[in-house]
Design a protein around this motif. Structure first.
Motif, PDB file in Angstrom:
ATOM      1  N   THR A 126      25.076  33.871  38.226  1.00  0.00           N
ATOM      2  CA  THR A 126      23.994  33.951  39.209  1.00  0.00           C
ATOM      3  C   THR A 126      24.324  33.174  40.479  1.00  0.00           C
ATOM      4  O   THR A 126      23.583  33.253  41.456  1.00  0.00           O
ATOM      5  N   GLY A 127      25.413  32.416  40.469  1.00  0.00           N
ATOM      6  CA  GLY A 127      25.779  31.607  41.625  1.00  0.00           C
ATOM      7  C   GLY A 127      26.838  30.600  41.256  1.00  0.00           C
ATOM      8  O   GLY A 127      27.404  30.642  40.151  1.00  0.00           O
ATOM      9  N   PRO A 128      27.131  29.648  42.147  1.00  0.00           N
ATOM     10  CA  PRO A 128      28.180  28.654  41.900  1.00  0.00           C
ATOM     11  C   PRO A 128      27.983  27.859  40.614  1.00  0.00           C
ATOM     12  O   PRO A 128      28.963  27.474  39.962  1.00  0.00           O
ATOM     13  N   ALA A 129      26.738  27.588  40.234  1.00  0.00           N
ATOM     14  CA  ALA A 129      26.479  26.793  39.037  1.00  0.00           C
ATOM     15  C   ALA A 129      26.979  27.487  37.771  1.00  0.00           C
ATOM     16  O   ALA A 129      27.248  26.827  36.757  1.00  0.00           O
ATOM     17  N   SER A 130      27.129  28.804  37.818  1.00  0.00           N
ATOM     18  CA  SER A 130      27.559  29.549  36.633  1.00  0.00           C
ATOM     19  C   SER A 130      29.000  29.241  36.252  1.00  0.00           C
ATOM     20  O   SER A 130      29.390  29.425  35.096  1.00  0.00           O
ATOM     21  N   TYR A 166      32.978  36.332  31.303  1.00  0.00           N
ATOM     22  CA  TYR A 166      32.268  35.928  32.511  1.00  0.00           C
ATOM     23  C   TYR A 166      32.008  37.163  33.354  1.00  0.00           C
ATOM     24  O   TYR A 166      32.934  37.767  33.902  1.00  0.00           O
ATOM     25  N   PHE A 167      30.734  37.561  33.448  1.00  0.00           N
ATOM     26  CA  PHE A 167      30.346  38.708  34.264  1.00  0.00           C
ATOM     27  C   PHE A 167      30.033  38.194  35.673  1.00  0.00           C
ATOM     28  O   PHE A 167      29.018  37.517  35.892  1.00  0.00           O
ATOM     29  N   THR A 168      30.876  38.531  36.637  1.00  0.00           N
ATOM     30  CA  THR A 168      30.730  37.962  37.978  1.00  0.00           C
ATOM     31  C   THR A 168      29.528  38.519  38.731  1.00  0.00           C
ATOM     32  O   THR A 168      28.971  37.843  39.600  1.00  0.00           O
ATOM     33  N   GLY A 169      29.119  39.753  38.439  1.00  0.00           N
ATOM     34  CA  GLY A 169      28.006  40.351  39.171  1.00  0.00           C
ATOM     35  C   GLY A 169      28.306  40.399  40.652  1.00  0.00           C
ATOM     36  O   GLY A 169      29.376  40.855  41.068  1.00  0.00           O
ATOM     37  N   ASP A 170      27.376  39.896  41.469  1.00  0.00           N
ATOM     38  CA  ASP A 170      27.606  39.901  42.914  1.00  0.00           C
ATOM     39  C   ASP A 170      28.084  38.542  43.426  1.00  0.00           C
ATOM     40  O   ASP A 170      27.994  38.248  44.619  1.00  0.00           O
ATOM     41  N   THR A 171      28.583  37.695  42.528  1.00  0.00           N
ATOM     42  CA  THR A 171      29.125  36.401  42.934  1.00  0.00           C
ATOM     43  C   THR A 171      30.632  36.502  43.145  1.00  0.00           C
ATOM     44  O   THR A 171      31.275  37.427  42.659  1.00  0.00           O
ATOM     45  N   GLU A 172      31.186  35.546  43.863  1.00  0.00           N
ATOM     46  CA  GLU A 172      32.617  35.538  44.158  1.00  0.00           C
ATOM     47  C   GLU A 172      33.318  34.448  43.360  1.00  0.00           C
ATOM     48  O   GLU A 172      32.795  33.356  43.181  1.00  0.00           O
ATOM     49  N   LEU A 173      34.532  34.768  42.904  1.00  0.00           N
ATOM     50  CA  LEU A 173      35.379  33.784  42.239  1.00  0.00           C
ATOM     51  C   LEU A 173      36.680  33.664  43.025  1.00  0.00           C
ATOM     52  O   LEU A 173      37.355  34.668  43.266  1.00  0.00           O
ATOM     53  N   ARG A 187      39.677  31.551  39.018  1.00  0.00           N
ATOM     54  CA  ARG A 187      40.206  32.578  38.115  1.00  0.00           C
ATOM     55  C   ARG A 187      41.367  32.029  37.293  1.00  0.00           C
ATOM     56  O   ARG A 187      41.488  32.326  36.084  1.00  0.00           O
ATOM     57  N   ALA A 188      42.199  31.208  37.898  1.00  0.00           N
ATOM     58  CA  ALA A 188      43.321  30.612  37.170  1.00  0.00           C
ATOM     59  C   ALA A 188      42.819  29.631  36.112  1.00  0.00           C
ATOM     60  O   ALA A 188      43.350  29.582  34.992  1.00  0.00           O
ATOM     61  N   ARG A 189      41.810  28.882  36.460  1.00  0.00           N
ATOM     62  CA  ARG A 189      41.245  27.923  35.508  1.00  0.00           C
ATOM     63  C   ARG A 189      40.596  28.648  34.330  1.00  0.00           C
ATOM     64  O   ARG A 189      40.731  28.236  33.172  1.00  0.00           O
ATOM     65  N   PHE A 190      39.886  29.735  34.624  1.00  0.00           N
ATOM     66  CA  PHE A 190      39.298  30.535  33.551  1.00  0.00           C
ATOM     67  C   PHE A 190      40.388  31.126  32.653  1.00  0.00           C
ATOM     68  O   PHE A 190      40.263  31.130  31.420  1.00  0.00           O
ATOM     69  N   ALA A 191      41.443  31.633  33.261  1.00  0.00           N
ATOM     70  CA  ALA A 191      42.539  32.224  32.482  1.00  0.00           C
ATOM     71  C   ALA A 191      43.167  31.184  31.566  1.00  0.00           C
ATOM     72  O   ALA A 191      43.519  31.477  30.411  1.00  0.00           O
ATOM     73  N   ALA A 192      43.290  29.950  32.060  1.00  0.00           N
ATOM     74  CA  ALA A 192      43.879  28.884  31.254  1.00  0.00           C
ATOM     75  C   ALA A 192      43.033  28.563  30.031  1.00  0.00           C
ATOM     76  O   ALA A 192      43.559  28.123  29.006  1.00  0.00           O
ATOM     77  N   ILE A 199      37.300  37.635  32.536  1.00  0.00           N
ATOM     78  CA  ILE A 199      36.475  37.898  33.708  1.00  0.00           C
ATOM     79  C   ILE A 199      36.222  39.395  33.846  1.00  0.00           C
ATOM     80  O   ILE A 199      37.162  40.201  33.775  1.00  0.00           O
ATOM     81  N   VAL A 200      34.961  39.771  34.009  1.00  0.00           N
ATOM     82  CA  VAL A 200      34.579  41.165  34.225  1.00  0.00           C
ATOM     83  C   VAL A 200      33.886  41.250  35.572  1.00  0.00           C
ATOM     84  O   VAL A 200      32.816  40.655  35.770  1.00  0.00           O
ATOM     85  N   ASP A 201      34.468  41.984  36.504  1.00  0.00           N
ATOM     86  CA  ASP A 201      33.914  42.087  37.853  1.00  0.00           C
ATOM     87  C   ASP A 201      32.955  43.262  38.019  1.00  0.00           C
ATOM     88  O   ASP A 201      32.180  43.299  38.982  1.00  0.00           O
TER      89      ASP A 201
END
Length: 336
Positions: A168-172, A188-195, A200-205, A210-212
């Motif tokens: 829903t935003g940066p807090a997610s 992690y469903f990004t929805g209309d938020t930006e990563l 993305r690298a931290r999530f991959a680690a 990630i699903v855009d």
């Protein structure tokens, strides 16, 4: 007493001025009222009967009482306040405003939605927050069960399950890291938020997928349980639970006349009442406690904040009572 719906009992509204009116019957409001009533203050709690955690089946993260159903906890709290002479009124506040002082002491007029009113010397606002969910079909019906917010409140209950973070935003982003502690299967469903690339690298680690593609709907099984998310392209991703960092808004309805200052929460997460030490506000005679001013407060922290505010209110009332007694005594001496 009059029996209300769902077994809720409402006391008679006092006709005389009371020391304190507490607006909100959650953990903060009831614990504040308890402290005041135990100090032999006349206190009235106005409770709409719609606590923030009502959809949850159990309250967690508070020792000894961990696992207690929220409504049971509040019912016990109401009876304890009554045991010390406090009154619990089932109703909604239509307006709350300062009134003309009496003998130099503050007064407030509280009017309920049904037209009843009462006068109080001080006010404790403990109305809590309202969670605003993303507008995703099927999401709201699972709120408090298959759809959760706080990893500390309900994370253990979804541990080791396939979980989805509905951004829903940066807090997610931080939300995802907290839920990754609880499961190895996290989407992690990004929805209309930006990563950005670093996130993305931290999530991959951490093996966070990630699903855009936007989520079109939350899918429910025939037995009513959440089974996953269907994307805008038709793809179905099975999940046993979804976590959402909601936007939060202070419950301000009926309180506009108090002119309490509002503060914005970090990361565009919403708004709450602004307060200082012990729940004091810029408005003389008005305190705020619990989620209404501290969005991160769980049940235990909200209750503690209510107790602190109640003690502070009682201390200032004691000073006001002494000032009035001294003025009366000096008046008698002068007259004599």
């Amino acid at each position: 007493m009059v029996e209300m719906a769902a077994g809720y009992t409402s006391d008679a509204l006092p006709a005389e001025t009371v020391d304190v009116v507490v607006i909100g019957g959650g953990a903060a409001g009831l614990n504040g009222a308890l402290m005041l009533a135990r100090s032999r203050r006349s206190v009235v709690v106005i409770d709409s009967g719609s606590p923030r955690n009502a959809p949850a089946t159990a309250m967690h993260g508070f020792f000894v009482l961990d696992g207690t159903p929220p409504l049971e906890l509040l019912e016990r709290g109401r009876e304890q306040v009554r045991g010390y002479g406090g009154a619990i009124i089932f109703g909604e506040v239509a307006s709350a405003e300062p009134a003309a002082p009496v003998g130099g002491d503050l007064r407030f007029t509280i009017v309920l939605a049904d037209g009843r009113s009462l006068t109080a010397r001080r006010v404790l606002v403990a109305t809590g927050l309202r969670d605003v969910l993303p507008d995703v079909p099927g999401l709201a019906q699972h709120w408090g069960h298959g759809v959760v917010h706080c990893p500390y409140c309900h994370g253990w209950e979804v541990r080791d399950e396939p979980i989805g973070i509905l951004a829903t935003g940066p807090a997610s982003i931080h939300h995802a890291l907290l839920f990754r502690q609880l499961t190895e299967d996290l989407v992690y469903f990004t929805g209309d938020t930006e990563l950005d690339a670093n996130t993305r690298a931290r999530f991959a680690a951490r093996s966070i997928r990630i699903v855009d593609t936007p989520v079109a709907e939350v899918v429910t099984a025939e037995d009513g349980t959440l089974t996953g998310a269907r994307l805008a392209d038709g793809q179905f991703i099975a999940r046993r639970g979804l976590a959402v960092a909601t936007r939060m808004r202070a419950r301000t309805e009926g309180l506009e006349g108090l002119h309490l200052p509002i503060q914005n929460l970090p990361d565009d997460m919403g708004s709450s009442f602004a307060s200082g030490m012990a729940g004091t506000t810029e408005v003389p005679g008005v305190w705020v406690a619990g989620n209404a001013t501290d969005a991160s407060a769980q049940v235990g922290a909200s209750g503690a904040a209510g107790a602190l505010a109640g003690a502070h209110i009682n201390a200032l009332l004691a000073t006001a009572d002494t000032d009035a007694a001294l003025a009366a005594a000096q008046g008698r001496i002068t007259t004599d």
